[in-house]
Design a protein around this motif. Structure first.
Motif, PDB file in Angstrom:
ATOM      1  N   ARG A  50       0.926  -1.230  -0.055  1.00  0.00           N
ATOM      2  CA  ARG A  50      -0.129  -0.059   0.027  1.00  0.00           C
ATOM      3  C   ARG A  50       0.877   1.295   0.272  1.00  0.00           C
ATOM      4  NH1 ARG A  50      -2.541  -0.577   5.206  1.00  0.00           N
ATOM      5  NH2 ARG A  50      -3.368   1.459   4.863  1.00  0.00           N
ATOM      6  N   PHE A  51       2.132   1.078  -0.385  1.00  0.00           N
ATOM      7  CA  PHE A  51       3.165   2.239  -0.636  1.00  0.00           C
ATOM      8  C   PHE A  51       2.866   3.334  -1.267  1.00  0.00           C
ATOM      9  CE2 PHE A  51       7.516   3.925  -0.597  1.00  0.00           C
ATOM     10  CZ  PHE A  51       7.566   4.103   0.719  1.00  0.00           C
ATOM     11  N   PRO A  52       2.412   4.569  -1.140  1.00  0.00           N
ATOM     12  CA  PRO A  52       2.130   5.360  -1.931  1.00  0.00           C
ATOM     13  C   PRO A  52       3.179   5.881  -2.876  1.00  0.00           C
ATOM     14  CG  PRO A  52       2.685   6.487   0.113  1.00  0.00           C
ATOM     15  CD  PRO A  52       2.745   5.244   0.123  1.00  0.00           C
ATOM     16  N   HIS A  53       2.703   6.550  -4.036  1.00  0.00           N
ATOM     17  CA  HIS A  53       3.944   6.957  -4.801  1.00  0.00           C
ATOM     18  C   HIS A  53       4.527   8.505  -4.566  1.00  0.00           C
ATOM     19  CE1 HIS A  53       0.262   8.980  -6.756  1.00  0.00           C
ATOM     20  NE2 HIS A  53       1.216  10.010  -7.235  1.00  0.00           N
ATOM     21  N   ALA A  54       3.607   9.085  -3.684  1.00  0.00           N
ATOM     22  CA  ALA A  54       4.177  10.546  -3.464  1.00  0.00           C
ATOM     23  C   ALA A  54       3.679  10.650  -1.805  1.00  0.00           C
ATOM     24  CB  ALA A  54       3.305  11.531  -4.420  1.00  0.00           C
ATOM     25  N   LEU A  55       4.855  11.166  -1.206  1.00  0.00           N
ATOM     26  CA  LEU A  55       4.748  11.436   0.266  1.00  0.00           C
ATOM     27  C   LEU A  55       4.665  13.060   0.333  1.00  0.00           C
ATOM     28  CD1 LEU A  55       6.735   8.491   1.687  1.00  0.00           C
ATOM     29  CD2 LEU A  55       4.221   8.666   1.634  1.00  0.00           C
ATOM     30  N   LEU A  56       4.042  13.419   1.082  1.00  0.00           N
ATOM     31  CA  LEU A  56       4.155  15.037   1.817  1.00  0.00           C
ATOM     32  C   LEU A  56       4.788  14.834   3.336  1.00  0.00           C
ATOM     33  CD1 LEU A  56       4.194  17.938   1.256  1.00  0.00           C
ATOM     34  CD2 LEU A  56       1.631  17.992   1.624  1.00  0.00           C
ATOM     35  N   LEU A 105       2.796  13.891 -10.424  1.00  0.00           N
ATOM     36  CA  LEU A 105       2.269  13.499  -9.247  1.00  0.00           C
ATOM     37  C   LEU A 105       1.036  12.423  -9.681  1.00  0.00           C
ATOM     38  CD1 LEU A 105       2.134  16.533  -6.694  1.00  0.00           C
ATOM     39  CD2 LEU A 105       3.614  14.275  -6.685  1.00  0.00           C
ATOM     40  N   GLU A 106       0.473  13.023 -10.697  1.00  0.00           N
ATOM     41  CA  GLU A 106      -0.524  12.383 -11.406  1.00  0.00           C
ATOM     42  C   GLU A 106      -0.462  11.128 -12.128  1.00  0.00           C
ATOM     43  OE1 GLU A 106      -2.665  15.234 -13.609  1.00  0.00           O
ATOM     44  OE2 GLU A 106      -3.626  16.127 -12.156  1.00  0.00           O
ATOM     45  N   GLU A 107       0.612  11.011 -12.867  1.00  0.00           N
ATOM     46  CA  GLU A 107       1.240   9.820 -13.659  1.00  0.00           C
ATOM     47  C   GLU A 107       2.465   9.701 -13.345  1.00  0.00           C
ATOM     48  OE1 GLU A 107       0.311  10.940 -17.488  1.00  0.00           O
ATOM     49  OE2 GLU A 107      -1.874  11.411 -17.234  1.00  0.00           O
ATOM     50  N   PRO A 108       2.961   9.254 -12.278  1.00  0.00           N
ATOM     51  CA  PRO A 108       4.464   9.032 -12.088  1.00  0.00           C
ATOM     52  C   PRO A 108       5.016   7.935 -12.450  1.00  0.00           C
ATOM     53  CG  PRO A 108       3.094   8.363  -9.968  1.00  0.00           C
ATOM     54  CD  PRO A 108       2.052   8.937 -11.304  1.00  0.00           C
ATOM     55  N   LEU A 129       7.983   9.889  -4.751  1.00  0.00           N
ATOM     56  CA  LEU A 129       8.384  11.199  -4.880  1.00  0.00           C
ATOM     57  C   LEU A 129       8.103  11.602  -3.478  1.00  0.00           C
ATOM     58  CD1 LEU A 129       6.749  11.110  -7.812  1.00  0.00           C
ATOM     59  CD2 LEU A 129       7.722  13.331  -7.823  1.00  0.00           C
ATOM     60  N   MET A 130       9.244  12.185  -2.607  1.00  0.00           N
ATOM     61  CA  MET A 130       9.031  12.856  -1.389  1.00  0.00           C
ATOM     62  C   MET A 130       9.061  14.299  -1.227  1.00  0.00           C
ATOM     63  SD  MET A 130      10.816   9.927   1.111  1.00  0.00           S
ATOM     64  CE  MET A 130      12.191   9.401  -0.058  1.00  0.00           C
ATOM     65  N   ARG A 145      -2.417  15.481  -4.048  1.00  0.00           N
ATOM     66  CA  ARG A 145      -1.987  14.487  -4.797  1.00  0.00           C
ATOM     67  C   ARG A 145      -0.854  13.770  -3.931  1.00  0.00           C
ATOM     68  NH1 ARG A 145      -4.268  17.986  -7.763  1.00  0.00           N
ATOM     69  NH2 ARG A 145      -5.093  17.356  -9.992  1.00  0.00           N
ATOM     70  N   CYS A 146      -0.774  13.839  -2.709  1.00  0.00           N
ATOM     71  CA  CYS A 146       0.334  13.194  -1.997  1.00  0.00           C
ATOM     72  C   CYS A 146      -0.150  12.527  -0.530  1.00  0.00           C
ATOM     73  CB  CYS A 146       1.432  14.426  -1.796  1.00  0.00           C
ATOM     74  SG  CYS A 146       2.330  15.273  -2.857  1.00  0.00           S
ATOM     75  N   GLN A 147       0.342  11.489  -0.164  1.00  0.00           N
ATOM     76  CA  GLN A 147      -0.194  11.250   1.158  1.00  0.00           C
ATOM     77  C   GLN A 147       0.702  11.763   2.234  1.00  0.00           C
ATOM     78  OE1 GLN A 147      -0.929   6.973   1.781  1.00  0.00           O
ATOM     79  NE2 GLN A 147      -0.332   6.938   3.799  1.00  0.00           N
TER      80      GLN A 147
END
Length: 339
Positions: A31-37, A141-144, A150-151, A167-169
């Motif tokens: 469940r790892f996201p592609h973008a972290l804030l 962020l939409e289509e990585p 991305l952090m 668009r980030c978790q």
């Protein structure tokens, strides 16, 4: 100030262990996201946390919740030359991340990972992107692409565009646990717990900034500011003269100190100038004297002035720094005096 002393070290500091375990559990559950804030107070170790996470994600044989440190990927990250890790920062400290810098990411994001695993991007600080740069990042962020992380690191969440945030978790880093931070600072600086605790008070509970105070002689700058404020109150120097000596310094840092001293004055004055309520031992005499004299109305008005000036600096509104300091220090001079 920021995590600069430790930003090139891949380590999870003790007070961030809970967030580390949370993210590794997400990865284990696919469940790892592609973008972290990654959001949190300045100087708590976000940069070294992000680098440790990048190392873990890029490692081919992670063990025990950490990168193995021995595979080819770990050798590349340890040398600072991993082809699948991209660090994006302002070209100069305090400057924005520009649209051209973000556009240069495109070929990296949409290429095949050279080591056959993840591609990782760290933007630090993400809040330094101007609007055009942030908009350029949206498509990525939409289509990585697959196996991309991305952090985005920030300590000023309010300056991030809502479209970026959505668009980030978001991963909120907690303030440093006082006990853990005190022990850690004491160990790093080889000082006793009392000195470490006072450094943390001065640094607003920012452990990495506490190290900077000792290692970068920020205590010397702080002493200079305190002397200037005392000289103004005692008519040894004018507000204009002190402003002239300070306006080229890190004013966000200086105004942060001044605001924290105001809080100390307010805390003490509301309790019959109780010296036990003053947290800043290095300014105790001056703050206590003001707590006995200043009116609440003047104090709170001055606090508002300082906060407005801090926001002007934080949001890069390009104020005239010398005039800003002259105005604030003139108001400082008037605090203990009748209207």
């Amino acid at each position: 100030m920021s995590d600069s002393l430790w930003q090139d070290r891949a380590v999870v500091l003790p007070w961030l262990k809970g967030r580390w375990e949370y993210l590794l559990e997400l990865k284990a559950q696919n469940r790892f996201p592609h973008a972290l804030l990654i959001n949190g107070p300045e100087g708590i170790g976000k940069a070294c946390f992000a680098l440790a996470l990048a190392n873990y994600v890029l490692c081919r044989e992670p063990k025990g919740g950490a990168a193995c440190g021995h595979c080819r990927s770990c050798e590349l990250t340890n040398s600072g030359n991993h082809p699948d890790l991209y660090l994006l920062k302002p070209e100069e400290p305090g400057k924005p991340i520009k649209i051209d810098q973000v556009r240069e990411l495109t070929s990296f994001i949409y290429s095949t990972a050279q080591q056959g695993g993840y591609r990782v991007v760290i933007l630090d600080p993400a809040d330094s992107m101007n609007v055009n740069a942030a908009n350029a990042l949206l498509k990525m962020l939409e289509e990585p692409g697959t196996n991309t992380l991305l952090m985005l690191l920030t300590h000023r969440l309010g300056q991030m565009l809502p479209t970026i945030k959505s668009r980030c978790q978001r991963v909120d880093m907690p303030p440093a646990d006082i006990s853990l931070a005190t022990q850690w600072v004491a160990t790093q600086l080889e000082v006793d717990a009392a000195e470490a605790a006072q450094l943390l008070v001065i640094a607003h509970n920012s452990p990495l900034q506490a190290l900077s105070y000792k290692q970068d002689d920020l205590l010397g700058l702080r002493a200079k500011v305190l002397k200037g404020l005392a000289d103004i109150l005692k008519n040894r120097s004018s507000a204009v003269e002190v402003a002239q000596s300070l306006y080229k310094e890190d004013l966000e840092l200086v105004l942060g100190w001044i605001y924290s001293w105001i809080v100390d004055i307010a805390r003490s004055s509301e309790n019959q100038a109780d010296p036990e309520l003053l947290r800043h031992a290095d300014a105790k005499n001056m703050l206590l004297a003001l707590a006995r004299k200043v009116s609440s109305q003047k104090l709170y008005h001055f606090a508002d002035q300082v906060q407005v000036a801090r926001k002007d600096l934080m949001f890069r509104r390009n104020p005239n720094k010398q005039l800003l300091m002259e105005t604030l220090l003139t108001a400082w001079y008037s605090l203990p005096r009748p209207n």
